[in-house]
Design a protein around this motif. Structure first.
Motif, PDB file in Angstrom:
ATOM      1  N   LYS A   1      -7.633  -1.399 -27.618  1.00 20.07           N
ATOM      2  CA  LYS A   1      -9.032  -1.049 -27.092  1.00 20.07           C
ATOM      3  C   LYS A   1      -9.483   0.053 -27.815  1.00 20.07           C
ATOM      4  CE  LYS A   1     -11.413   0.740 -22.977  1.00 20.07           C
ATOM      5  NZ  LYS A   1     -10.976   1.127 -21.573  1.00 20.07           N
ATOM      6  N   ASP A   2      -8.533   0.905 -28.197  1.00 19.07           N
ATOM      7  CA  ASP A   2      -8.650   2.072 -29.125  1.00 19.07           C
ATOM      8  C   ASP A   2      -9.368   1.714 -30.469  1.00 19.07           C
ATOM      9  OD1 ASP A   2      -8.264   3.827 -26.843  1.00 19.07           O
ATOM     10  OD2 ASP A   2      -6.271   4.448 -27.738  1.00 19.07           O
ATOM     11  N   CYS A   3      -8.837   0.675 -31.009  1.00 20.00           N
ATOM     12  CA  CYS A   3      -8.920   0.162 -32.515  1.00 20.00           C
ATOM     13  C   CYS A   3     -10.573  -0.431 -32.291  1.00 20.00           C
ATOM     14  CB  CYS A   3      -8.159  -0.901 -32.968  1.00 20.00           C
ATOM     15  SG  CYS A   3      -6.409  -0.178 -33.356  1.00 20.00           S
ATOM     16  N   LEU A   4     -10.958  -1.132 -31.119  1.00 21.04           N
ATOM     17  CA  LEU A   4     -11.993  -1.599 -31.121  1.00 21.04           C
ATOM     18  C   LEU A   4     -13.294  -0.753 -30.857  1.00 21.04           C
ATOM     19  CD1 LEU A   4     -11.029  -4.817 -28.812  1.00 21.04           C
ATOM     20  CD2 LEU A   4     -11.637  -4.627 -31.148  1.00 21.04           C
ATOM     21  N   ALA A   5     -12.947   0.544 -30.230  1.00 21.03           N
ATOM     22  CA  ALA A   5     -13.882   1.471 -29.707  1.00 21.03           C
ATOM     23  C   ALA A   5     -14.126   2.302 -31.074  1.00 21.03           C
ATOM     24  CB  ALA A   5     -13.078   2.558 -28.685  1.00 21.03           C
ATOM     25  N   LYS A   6     -13.109   2.375 -31.897  1.00 24.08           N
ATOM     26  CA  LYS A   6     -13.400   3.111 -33.331  1.00 24.08           C
ATOM     27  C   LYS A   6     -14.450   2.260 -34.006  1.00 24.08           C
ATOM     28  CE  LYS A   6      -9.106   5.691 -33.221  1.00 24.08           C
ATOM     29  NZ  LYS A   6      -7.798   6.002 -33.624  1.00 24.08           N
ATOM     30  N   LYS A   7     -14.134   0.855 -34.181  1.00 27.31           N
ATOM     31  CA  LYS A   7     -14.848   0.032 -34.643  1.00 27.31           C
ATOM     32  C   LYS A   7     -16.708   0.134 -34.074  1.00 27.31           C
ATOM     33  CE  LYS A   7     -15.019  -4.810 -36.375  1.00 27.31           C
ATOM     34  NZ  LYS A   7     -15.136  -4.495 -37.796  1.00 27.31           N
ATOM     35  N   ALA A   8     -16.390   0.197 -32.989  1.00 25.79           N
ATOM     36  CA  ALA A   8     -17.785   0.195 -32.321  1.00 25.79           C
ATOM     37  C   ALA A   8     -18.596   1.478 -32.476  1.00 25.79           C
ATOM     38  CB  ALA A   8     -17.743  -0.190 -30.874  1.00 25.79           C
TER      39      ALA A   8
END
Length: 163
Positions: A55-62
């Motif tokens: 989730k943290d990786c996805l949030a950074k990408k978003a």
């Protein structure tokens, strides 16, 4: 015996990002992600300790996608502050699930957004807070107006505050 298919961390992030943008993070599980990728959950749990790390990786990408969207938003000849605010609200409207992911992850910091994107004077801060309120009301269904009406509201407030 044929060689095993190698699934990279980047491939997992890309597929998860695609799924989250369509269905939301709350509908993503390691099992669903693995099924979509045609593999077991093993590559996911080898790459990430748990779904919160993903989730943290996805949030950074978003966040990166949102920042690029805001900075590139120039639909009309608006003042830079107004253009960025409109881009911010339109990103949230078009990418509801990514926006929710960003703010539910606790990675996004409104002060950081204000400082990086808006360069932080009082008008910009007030506009960012106003825009954030509109976004929350729109996302959770308490503001039932279309994009054109929202745009008019933002422009009107900007004009009144920038006097």
């Amino acid at each position: 015996m044929p060689p095993r298919k190698q699934i990279t961390k980047e491939q997992i992030i890309e597929k998860a990002y695609e799924l989250v943008s369509i269905h939301g993070f709350h509908n993503l599980s390691a099992r669903i992600l693995a099924s979509e990728m045609g593999c077991s959950t093993q590559p996911i749990y080898i790459s990430f300790q748990n779904m919160n790390e993903l989730k943290d990786c996805l949030a950074k990408k978003a966040i990166d996608a949102m920042m690029l969207y805001i900075l590139a938003y120039k639909k009309e000849n608006y003042a830079p502050v107004l253009s960025k605010i409109l881009g911010y609200v339109q990103f949230a409207s078009e990418e509801k699930y990514l926006y929710q992911l960003i703010f539910s992850s606790k990675i996004m910091d409104l002060d950081k957004t204000k400082n990086e994107v808006m360069k932080s004077d009082e008008l910009e801060q007030d506009m960012l807070i106003y825009a954030h309120g509109i976004i929350m009301m729109k996302i959770y269904g308490t503001l039932l107006v279309d994009w054109q009406e929202i745009k008019k509201m933002i422009i009107k407030v900007y004009e009144k505050l920038s006097v």
